[in-house]
Structures are given as C-alpha cells and as structure tokens.
Design a protein around this motif. Sequence first.
Motif, PDB file in Angstrom:
ATOM      1  N   ALA A   1      -6.089  10.195   2.177  1.00 40.06           N
ATOM      2  CA  ALA A   1      -6.247   9.683   0.807  1.00 40.06           C
ATOM      3  C   ALA A   1      -4.997   9.084   0.055  1.00 40.06           C
ATOM      4  O   ALA A   1      -3.932   9.833   0.067  1.00 40.06           O
ATOM      5  CB  ALA A   1      -7.229  10.633   0.054  1.00 40.06           C
ATOM      6  N   GLN A   2      -5.124   7.949  -0.569  1.00 43.01           N
ATOM      7  CA  GLN A   2      -3.768   7.378  -1.497  1.00 43.01           C
ATOM      8  C   GLN A   2      -4.321   7.474  -2.842  1.00 43.01           C
ATOM      9  O   GLN A   2      -5.359   6.806  -2.946  1.00 43.01           O
ATOM     10  CB  GLN A   2      -3.515   6.089  -0.959  1.00 43.01           C
ATOM     11  N   VAL A   3      -3.510   7.867  -3.577  1.00 38.36           N
ATOM     12  CA  VAL A   3      -3.884   7.984  -5.113  1.00 38.36           C
ATOM     13  C   VAL A   3      -2.938   6.717  -5.819  1.00 38.36           C
ATOM     14  O   VAL A   3      -1.798   7.011  -5.517  1.00 38.36           O
ATOM     15  CB  VAL A   3      -3.449   9.246  -5.958  1.00 38.36           C
TER      16      VAL A   3
ATOM     17  N   GLY B   1      -0.557  -4.787  -7.253  1.00 41.33           N
ATOM     18  CA  GLY B   1      -0.285  -3.930  -6.527  1.00 41.33           C
ATOM     19  C   GLY B   1      -1.243  -3.347  -6.069  1.00 41.33           C
ATOM     20  O   GLY B   1      -1.384  -2.610  -4.904  1.00 41.33           O
ATOM     21  N   LEU B   2      -2.653  -3.102  -6.944  1.00 42.48           N
ATOM     22  CA  LEU B   2      -3.773  -2.687  -6.522  1.00 42.48           C
ATOM     23  C   LEU B   2      -4.494  -3.681  -5.352  1.00 42.48           C
ATOM     24  O   LEU B   2      -4.881  -3.279  -4.299  1.00 42.48           O
ATOM     25  CB  LEU B   2      -4.760  -2.309  -7.445  1.00 42.48           C
TER      26      LEU B   2
ATOM     27  N   ALA C   1      -3.780  -3.748   2.378  1.00 41.37           N
ATOM     28  CA  ALA C   1      -3.070  -3.125   3.458  1.00 41.37           C
ATOM     29  C   ALA C   1      -3.790  -1.862   4.123  1.00 41.37           C
ATOM     30  O   ALA C   1      -3.728  -1.523   5.161  1.00 41.37           O
ATOM     31  CB  ALA C   1      -1.793  -2.456   2.921  1.00 41.37           C
ATOM     32  N   ARG C   2      -5.000  -1.646   3.378  1.00 45.21           N
ATOM     33  CA  ARG C   2      -5.918  -0.757   4.137  1.00 45.21           C
ATOM     34  C   ARG C   2      -7.186  -1.162   4.143  1.00 45.21           C
ATOM     35  O   ARG C   2      -8.280  -0.507   3.446  1.00 45.21           O
ATOM     36  CB  ARG C   2      -5.928   0.748   3.092  1.00 45.21           C
ATOM     37  N   GLN C   3      -7.484  -2.183   4.925  1.00 49.00           N
ATOM     38  CA  GLN C   3      -8.745  -2.793   5.029  1.00 49.00           C
ATOM     39  C   GLN C   3      -9.732  -1.753   5.682  1.00 49.00           C
ATOM     40  O   GLN C   3      -9.449  -0.790   6.404  1.00 49.00           O
ATOM     41  CB  GLN C   3      -8.624  -3.620   6.291  1.00 49.00           C
TER      42      GLN C   3
ATOM     43  N   ARG D   1     -16.477  -1.773   2.215  1.00 48.95           N
ATOM     44  CA  ARG D   1     -15.947  -0.444   1.828  1.00 48.95           C
ATOM     45  C   ARG D   1     -16.892   0.302   1.233  1.00 48.95           C
ATOM     46  O   ARG D   1     -17.874  -0.288   0.514  1.00 48.95           O
ATOM     47  CB  ARG D   1     -14.868  -0.892   0.947  1.00 48.95           C
ATOM     48  N   CYS D   2     -16.860   1.567   1.403  1.00 46.34           N
ATOM     49  CA  CYS D   2     -17.643   2.487   0.406  1.00 46.34           C
ATOM     50  C   CYS D   2     -16.704   2.621  -0.857  1.00 46.34           C
ATOM     51  O   CYS D   2     -15.573   2.922  -0.665  1.00 46.34           O
ATOM     52  CB  CYS D   2     -17.781   3.727   1.072  1.00 46.34           C
TER      53      CYS D   2
END
Length: 104
Positions: free
Chosen positions: A6-8, A20-21, A27-29, A62-63
């Motif tokens: 998980a990335q916060v 940036g978001l 970057a995290r397809q 995505r979920c």
Amino acid sequence: ETPHGAQVIDAPYLSSVPEGLRQALAARQGASVVFADVCKAGQSPLATHAVTLQNEGALMGRCWRLAAAQPTYNPLGSFLTFLNEDDIVKAVLEVVRAYDDERG
C-alpha cells in the motif's frame, strides 16, 4: 509504501487533481485506491478528484472507494461524525475484497 504494497499519498492540493497523484496512479496500473477525506461526504474535495480521475479513465479497471466524514451535524463533544481509522480500514478492506472478487 507499506509491507503489503500500500502506498499512502498526501495530496493537500484541493483545487484540482495534483499532477503527482496522476503520476502515482499511472505508475501503479490496476492498483486499488482509497481516497480518505476528512471533509464530510458530499462536500469532500477528494470526491471531486475521484470523479475527475474516473472521467479521465485513470480509475478504470481499478477498485476504489471514498472514505469521508459522515454528512451530518456533529453534536458538541462528539467525534462520531469525523473520519476515523475504522472508516479508512473498512474502505481498504472493501477494495481488497472487490479486487480479489474481480481477479477470481
């Protein structure tokens, strides 16, 4: 980034979706997303960001969930209507289940 992947991302820029978001999502397809907003549901800037990103296709496949404060009056001395850890954990568990269900 957590041990579970998980990335916060803290995105305090509220006027529009921070670049940036967008970059982090690109970057995290396929990664699941939880927007945790301290503002009340229906008035939360991250709800607007989520709709914008969905319309742009950044959330397709995505979920994702929005965790926000309850849209109600907050009686003096009560913290029930504030966004809390349980709200965020619930949203994370929902996207994990949805992700698992979609992937079989």
